[in-house]
Design a protein around this motif. Structure first.
Motif: not given
Length: 256
Positions: A84-98, A119-122, A48-56
């Motif tokens: 992320x702190x940008x929920x409007x962009x959460x659906x742009x990524x597929x195949x990851x746990x958001x 936002x189902x599954x978030x 498992x790798x957890x991507x963060x930032x900043x804002x990913x």
């Protein structure tokens, strides 16, 4: 068994927020290609790798990077989590746990709830810095109707740990981070160590390797991907931690 339960990978310093408790102080960041090249080196040590930032999900360039990173990780059976702190962009990524972060410095709660409710599954990362504990209780219960909620203990800022947290954690959809779990179980001095440098490590934008995302202690500085094995050996030499030096917990009549 993998060496680390997770590797935190903070690949960017970019962020549209200005939270007073932010732990990301670096201003220099290695190119995205460096972090993509790290994947095969990290793969033998974690799943498992957890991507963060900043804002990913800062902009389309960052979103493209995250998409490519997730796809490359599939080749190594690595699951990717993104906060992320940008929920409007959460659906742009597929195949990851958001997971989407919430605290009162980032959002008005009503605004946040409207953004997150469909936002189902978030998941929701809920930072426990509300001044009104009963308000916290009501908000978390509402969010937990449709989302897993992860309660996080704030670092570097004073906070009170209210008894309602114990009640919240009885909910089947409410969880907490390791630091909060150990503090609730033992107080500020734990009888078992946290995952610092042994169950998890954090790679920061400048290539510095640390025992956790909040740590100011640089264990090793990666110049290139070929240094990864040396970084692992340096982490093994770190002493286990039985308290969190970044907690600013304050007791009181309304706290635990």
């Amino acid at each position: 068994m993998p060496t680390f339960e997770a590797v935190m990978l903070h690949f960017t310093t970019k962020c549209a927020k200005n939270c007073p408790f932010c732990y990301q102080k670096e201003r220099q960041a290695k190119p995205f290609s460096f972090f993509l090249s790290l994947i095969p080196h990290i793969a033998p040590y974690t799943d498992r790798i957890c991507l963060g930032g900043g804002e990913p999900l800062y902009d389309e360039k960052h979103i493209d990077f995250c998409t490519r990173f997730v796809e490359l990780c599939k080749d190594y059976d690595i699951r990717v989590s993104i906060t992320t702190a940008l929920p409007k962009r959460a659906r742009k990524i597929r195949g990851a746990d958001i997971s989407v972060s919430f605290d009162e410095f980032k959002f008005n709660f009503r605004e946040f709830y409207e953004l997150i409710k469909n936002l189902d599954g978030v998941g929701v990362n809920y930072l426990l810095i509300d001044r009104n504990p009963m308000q916290t209780f009501a908000r978390v219960i509402l969010l937990a109707e449709h989302h897993p909620v992860f309660l996080l203990s704030p670092k570097f800022v004073p906070f009170r740990l209210h008894p309602c947290v114990l009640t919240l954690l009885q909910h089947e959809n409410v969880f907490c981070d390791e630091c909060l779990y150990l503090t609730l179980k033992y107080g500020l001095r734990w009888k078992e160590p946290c995952g610092y440098a042994h169950k998890l490590i954090s790679i920061h934008p400048d290539g510095s390797v640390r025992g956790c995302s909040f740590s100011t202690n640089i264990i090793y500085k990666l110049k290139g991907c070929e240094d990864w094995e040396e970084a692992i050996e340096a982490c093994k030499k770190e002493r286990a931690r039985f308290h969190c030096p970044y907690l600013r917990y304050i007791s009181g009549p309304d706290g635990i």
